[in-house]
Design a protein around this motif. Structure first.
Motif, PDB file in Angstrom:
ATOM      1  N   ARG A   1       0.855  -1.180   0.000  1.00  0.00           N
ATOM      2  CA  ARG A   1       0.000   0.000   0.000  1.00  0.00           C
ATOM      3  C   ARG A   1       0.889   1.226   0.000  1.00  0.00           C
ATOM      4  O   ARG A   1       2.088   1.148   0.267  1.00  0.00           O
ATOM      5  CB  ARG A   1      -0.884   0.025   1.249  1.00  0.00           C
TER       6      ARG A   1
ATOM      7  N   CYS B   1      -2.388  -5.510  -3.341  1.00  0.00           N
ATOM      8  CA  CYS B   1      -3.198  -4.290  -3.364  1.00  0.00           C
ATOM      9  C   CYS B   1      -3.956  -4.005  -2.072  1.00  0.00           C
ATOM     10  O   CYS B   1      -4.731  -3.052  -2.008  1.00  0.00           O
ATOM     11  CB  CYS B   1      -4.184  -4.329  -4.533  1.00  0.00           C
TER      12      CYS B   1
ATOM     13  N   THR C   1      -3.197  -2.635  -9.872  1.00  0.00           N
ATOM     14  CA  THR C   1      -2.043  -2.224  -9.070  1.00  0.00           C
ATOM     15  C   THR C   1      -0.744  -2.714  -9.680  1.00  0.00           C
ATOM     16  O   THR C   1       0.262  -1.990  -9.712  1.00  0.00           O
ATOM     17  CB  THR C   1      -2.194  -2.732  -7.630  1.00  0.00           C
TER      18      THR C   1
ATOM     19  N   LYS D   1       1.858   0.164 -10.515  1.00  0.00           N
ATOM     20  CA  LYS D   1       2.866   0.397  -9.490  1.00  0.00           C
ATOM     21  C   LYS D   1       3.981  -0.637  -9.412  1.00  0.00           C
ATOM     22  O   LYS D   1       5.009  -0.382  -8.784  1.00  0.00           O
ATOM     23  CB  LYS D   1       2.187   0.492  -8.114  1.00  0.00           C
TER      24      LYS D   1
ATOM     25  N   ARG E   1     -12.096  -0.710  -4.219  1.00  0.00           N
ATOM     26  CA  ARG E   1     -11.263   0.464  -4.523  1.00  0.00           C
ATOM     27  C   ARG E   1     -11.450   1.526  -3.451  1.00  0.00           C
ATOM     28  O   ARG E   1     -10.477   2.162  -3.013  1.00  0.00           O
ATOM     29  CB  ARG E   1     -11.634   1.031  -5.891  1.00  0.00           C
TER      30      ARG E   1
ATOM     31  N   GLN F   1      -9.679   0.350  -0.332  1.00  0.00           N
ATOM     32  CA  GLN F   1      -8.243   0.518  -0.492  1.00  0.00           C
ATOM     33  C   GLN F   1      -7.837   1.960  -0.213  1.00  0.00           C
ATOM     34  O   GLN F   1      -6.869   2.229   0.516  1.00  0.00           O
ATOM     35  CB  GLN F   1      -7.851   0.107  -1.906  1.00  0.00           C
TER      36      GLN F   1
END
Length: 263
Positions: free
Chosen positions: A81, A150, A161, A165, A252, A255
């Motif tokens: 994260r 994620c 993700t 990322k 989402r 998150q």
């Protein structure tokens, strides 16, 4: 089928000497091999931030640049994260078919006398153990691979993700190919990482139809993630049922909320 994924959009970041390689390790996917046989050789144990090398380490969600001075990699059991680290990040994942991960977990727990589920594994067969252990601790046994990537149990969010990322992802049965691709990007020396015997050859004789059905139902998101990545480009999902897509919207939001609230 794909044997590894490298994110071309983030590959240029690999040349940044200030970048931090990050591995959120899902147990029984090959993370210990990656840390011991690859990261230690590439960077030295003293430059890897991990609970295996220090007492009372700061966990990923709370760590800052100050704790990571001199570190080249962060490798541990945690859900990836956003946090307060400002250095460029190079996250990498290793994935395993969830059915075989479940079998491997059983044997691992049965060997590890200090594991909290050791007695349960010693006293039960594979199928009974999985049923009892997954009911007791679903976060450890179910959809862990999505959450490591994620922070939510959602294949679509995990795939998004990875695309946005992560530098790359490999597979337990093809770890040497992933390590070679990473080494080429990151300038590592040659690594002698040998693949284990294929999971199907080792574990299929132990798997009953009822065990297969239960594990795959419990790990449906991990299965979608694994199969989508193994199938190769474009690494995307078609629209699923309205219920599934609505759940992704909620995930989402969940998150985002975890980051904002620091959970």
């Amino acid at each position: 089928m794909a044997t590894f994924f490298i994110n071309d959009r983030l590959a240029a970041r690999a040349g940044d000497e200030n970048a931090l390689l990050v591995h959120p390790h899902a147990q029984r996917t090959g993370g210990n091999t990656l840390r011991r046989l690859v990261l230690e050789k590439a960077y030295g144990r003293e430059r890897i931030y991990s609970r295996m090398y220090r007492q009372e380490p700061v966990i990923w969600k709370d760590i800052t640049d100050a704790e990571l001075i001199g570190m080249r990699a962060f490798a541990d059991h945690f859900d990836f994260r956003d946090n307060k680290v400002t250095r460029p990040l190079l996250p990498v994942a290793v994935l395993r078919h969830p059915l075989y991960r479940a079998v491997s977990l059983y044997h691992f727990v049965a060997r590890k006398k200090k594991h909290k589920d050791h007695a349960l594994a010693q006293g039960n067969d594979l199928e009974t153990f999985y049923r009892l252990a997954s009911e007791r601790n679903p976060r450890y046994y179910c959809n862990l691979q999505c959450r490591r990537i994620c922070n939510v149990e959602d294949a679509r969010v995990a795939l998004e993700t990875l695309d946005a990322k992560f530098l790359g992802a490999g597979f337990t049965e093809h770890l040497h190919e992933f390590v070679a691709a990473l080494g080429e990007l990151l300038g590592w020396p040659a690594m002698d990482v040998r693949d284990a015997e294929p999971d199907a050859a080792r574990y299929d004789p132990l798997i009953t139809p009822s065990f297969r059905d239960r594990v795959l139902a419990d790990n449906a998101e991990d299965l979608i993630l694994y199969e989508t990545m193994r199938n190769g480009p474009p690494y995307t999902l078609a629209l699923r049922t309205p219920r599934d897509e609505a759940r992704t919207l909620v995930n989402r939001a969940r998150q985002w909320a975890k980051v904002v609230m620091g959970k």
